[in-house]
Design a protein around this motif. Structure first.
Motif, PDB file in Angstrom:
ATOM      1  N   ILE A  68       0.849  -1.206   0.000  1.00  0.00           N
ATOM      2  CA  ILE A  68       0.000   0.000   0.000  1.00  0.00           C
ATOM      3  C   ILE A  68       0.878   1.248   0.000  1.00  0.00           C
ATOM      4  O   ILE A  68       0.655   2.186  -0.774  1.00  0.00           O
ATOM      5  N   GLU A  69       1.907   1.214   0.848  1.00  0.00           N
ATOM      6  CA  GLU A  69       2.772   2.385   0.964  1.00  0.00           C
ATOM      7  C   GLU A  69       3.444   2.735  -0.369  1.00  0.00           C
ATOM      8  O   GLU A  69       3.417   3.880  -0.813  1.00  0.00           O
ATOM      9  N   ARG A  70       3.996   1.719  -1.018  1.00  0.00           N
ATOM     10  CA  ARG A  70       4.710   1.935  -2.296  1.00  0.00           C
ATOM     11  C   ARG A  70       3.788   2.458  -3.393  1.00  0.00           C
ATOM     12  O   ARG A  70       4.218   3.146  -4.296  1.00  0.00           O
ATOM     13  N   ASN A  71       2.496   2.074  -3.284  1.00  0.00           N
ATOM     14  CA  ASN A  71       1.581   2.347  -4.402  1.00  0.00           C
ATOM     15  C   ASN A  71       0.449   3.291  -4.020  1.00  0.00           C
ATOM     16  O   ASN A  71      -0.567   3.352  -4.713  1.00  0.00           O
ATOM     17  N   GLN A  72       0.680   4.037  -2.937  1.00  0.00           N
ATOM     18  CA  GLN A  72      -0.369   4.908  -2.395  1.00  0.00           C
ATOM     19  C   GLN A  72      -1.030   5.809  -3.428  1.00  0.00           C
ATOM     20  O   GLN A  72      -2.253   5.899  -3.497  1.00  0.00           O
ATOM     21  N   VAL A  73      -0.198   6.445  -4.244  1.00  0.00           N
ATOM     22  CA  VAL A  73      -0.735   7.447  -5.176  1.00  0.00           C
ATOM     23  C   VAL A  73      -1.650   6.771  -6.193  1.00  0.00           C
ATOM     24  O   VAL A  73      -2.772   7.225  -6.448  1.00  0.00           O
ATOM     25  N   SER A  74      -1.178   5.649  -6.724  1.00  0.00           N
ATOM     26  CA  SER A  74      -1.966   4.909  -7.719  1.00  0.00           C
ATOM     27  C   SER A  74      -3.233   4.319  -7.084  1.00  0.00           C
ATOM     28  O   SER A  74      -4.317   4.340  -7.679  1.00  0.00           O
ATOM     29  N   LEU A  75      -3.115   3.792  -5.878  1.00  0.00           N
ATOM     30  CA  LEU A  75      -4.274   3.184  -5.211  1.00  0.00           C
ATOM     31  C   LEU A  75      -5.339   4.230  -4.896  1.00  0.00           C
ATOM     32  O   LEU A  75      -6.542   3.950  -4.963  1.00  0.00           O
ATOM     33  N   ALA A  76      -4.900   5.425  -4.560  1.00  0.00           N
ATOM     34  CA  ALA A  76      -5.859   6.477  -4.202  1.00  0.00           C
ATOM     35  C   ALA A  76      -6.741   6.858  -5.388  1.00  0.00           C
ATOM     36  O   ALA A  76      -7.821   7.420  -5.228  1.00  0.00           O
ATOM     37  N   LYS A  77      -6.282   6.530  -6.612  1.00  0.00           N
ATOM     38  CA  LYS A  77      -7.022   6.927  -7.832  1.00  0.00           C
ATOM     39  C   LYS A  77      -7.995   5.863  -8.303  1.00  0.00           C
ATOM     40  O   LYS A  77      -8.651   6.033  -9.316  1.00  0.00           O
ATOM     41  N   ARG A 116      -2.930  -1.032  14.399  1.00  0.00           N
ATOM     42  CA  ARG A 116      -4.245  -0.495  14.005  1.00  0.00           C
ATOM     43  C   ARG A 116      -4.100   0.934  13.481  1.00  0.00           C
ATOM     44  O   ARG A 116      -4.724   1.315  12.475  1.00  0.00           O
ATOM     45  N   LYS A 117      -3.246   1.716  14.151  1.00  0.00           N
ATOM     46  CA  LYS A 117      -3.029   3.116  13.721  1.00  0.00           C
ATOM     47  C   LYS A 117      -2.431   3.145  12.312  1.00  0.00           C
ATOM     48  O   LYS A 117      -2.765   3.994  11.495  1.00  0.00           O
ATOM     49  N   ARG A 118      -1.556   2.202  12.071  1.00  0.00           N
ATOM     50  CA  ARG A 118      -0.872   2.165  10.769  1.00  0.00           C
ATOM     51  C   ARG A 118      -1.874   1.873   9.645  1.00  0.00           C
ATOM     52  O   ARG A 118      -1.865   2.529   8.604  1.00  0.00           O
ATOM     53  N   ILE A 119      -2.734   0.893   9.870  1.00  0.00           N
ATOM     54  CA  ILE A 119      -3.687   0.553   8.807  1.00  0.00           C
ATOM     55  C   ILE A 119      -4.723   1.692   8.667  1.00  0.00           C
ATOM     56  O   ILE A 119      -5.180   1.991   7.568  1.00  0.00           O
ATOM     57  N   ALA A 120      -5.013   2.370   9.793  1.00  0.00           N
ATOM     58  CA  ALA A 120      -5.931   3.522   9.716  1.00  0.00           C
ATOM     59  C   ALA A 120      -5.296   4.643   8.888  1.00  0.00           C
ATOM     60  O   ALA A 120      -5.971   5.271   8.055  1.00  0.00           O
ATOM     61  N   ALA A 121      -4.002   4.869   9.083  1.00  0.00           N
ATOM     62  CA  ALA A 121      -3.317   5.946   8.341  1.00  0.00           C
ATOM     63  C   ALA A 121      -3.248   5.599   6.849  1.00  0.00           C
ATOM     64  O   ALA A 121      -3.495   6.456   5.981  1.00  0.00           O
ATOM     65  N   LEU A 122      -2.941   4.343   6.543  1.00  0.00           N
ATOM     66  CA  LEU A 122      -2.874   3.934   5.128  1.00  0.00           C
ATOM     67  C   LEU A 122      -4.254   4.023   4.489  1.00  0.00           C
ATOM     68  O   LEU A 122      -4.400   4.448   3.336  1.00  0.00           O
ATOM     69  N   SER A 123      -5.281   3.631   5.254  1.00  0.00           N
ATOM     70  CA  SER A 123      -6.651   3.721   4.739  1.00  0.00           C
ATOM     71  C   SER A 123      -7.021   5.170   4.454  1.00  0.00           C
ATOM     72  O   SER A 123      -7.670   5.465   3.447  1.00  0.00           O
ATOM     73  N   ALA A 124      -6.602   6.070   5.335  1.00  0.00           N
ATOM     74  CA  ALA A 124      -6.919   7.492   5.129  1.00  0.00           C
ATOM     75  C   ALA A 124      -6.271   7.996   3.843  1.00  0.00           C
ATOM     76  O   ALA A 124      -6.802   8.882   3.176  1.00  0.00           O
TER      77      ALA A 124
END
Ligand SMILES: Cc1cc2nc3c(=O)[nH]c(=O)nc-3n(C[C@H](O)[C@H](O)[C@H](O)COP(=O)(O)O)c2cc1C
Length: 191
Positions: A68-77, A116-124
């Motif tokens: 998720i971290e590596r692909n955040q920008v693409s996933l957000a789209k 849990r905080k980490r997955i919440a931050a990635l989800s955000a």
């Protein structure tokens, strides 16, 4: 329409869930590709992405969060669905917890809330359409794959914390995968 199903697993339970999700989507007419998070392609050519991880000591596996971290920008789209596979019914850890996210990851704050905080931050960052928790599987005969796992298994009371068995609920998994197909279907109709 291409759907990429990415999974992070330590003992194979989450891979089985990802494969079933892929089969359901394939049967629903999608071009579904299932891949482990450490080898999965970037999501750039996928129309939708499903990402899941086994939960260990309240955290997703690093391969899962790393993808998720590596692909955040693409996933957000693009539309993204998350699933976690974890809770073992009957575990002494979960007896008083009704919220599945809390049962898998633990409380929102305080000691042990980092995963849990980490997955919440990635989800955000990627705003998934859904994050579901499926029951997991635990086979005590499958050798431990990490130090903390080794310790937890030999701790007194570990049998109560880690009930043995395959608790994956295939009808819940299939229904969820079907729901993803239904959510994507209008996009197919539009073209
Ligand atoms: C050492 C250990 C720790 C675990 N910690 C958790 C946990 O914190 N939360 C949870 O829901 N499940 C926990 N589980 C259960 C696993 O998430 C479950 O077995 C899952 O199906 C594992 O997925 P995998 O087979 O894909 O690795 C733990 C299992 C083990 C062996």
């Amino acid at each position: 329409m291409k759907v990429l199903v990415v999974y992070a697993t330590r003992h194979g339970g989450t891979r089985g869930i990802a494969e079933r999700i892929g089969e359901v989507l394939q049967a629903d007419g999608f071009d579904a590709q299932v891949a482990s998070a450490d080898k999965a392609p970037r999501p750039d050519s996928a129309d939708a992405v499903v990402i899941g991880s086994g939960v260990y000591l309240g955290s997703w596996l690093k391969d899962g969060t790393g993808y998720i971290e590596r692909n955040q920008v693409s996933l957000a789209k693009r539309p993204v669905w998350l699933f976690s596979s974890g809770p073992l019914p009957g575990s002494s850890k979960n007896t008083t917890v009704n919220d599945p996210i809390e049962a898998a990851f633990g409380p929102t704050d305080g000691p042990g809330s980092g995963g849990r905080k980490r997955i919440a931050a990635l989800s955000a960052a990627i705003h998934p359409r859904d994050h579901v928790v499926f029951q997991g599987a635990y086979d005590p005969n499958d050798p431990p794959r990490s130090m903390p796992e080794r310790f937890l298994r030999i701790m007194p009371g570990s049998k109560d914390i880690l009930p043995a068995g395959d608790f994956r609920d295939w009808s819940a998994i299939e229904a969820w995968a079907d729901g993803i197909g239904q959510a994507l279907r209008p996009a197919i109709a539009v073209g």
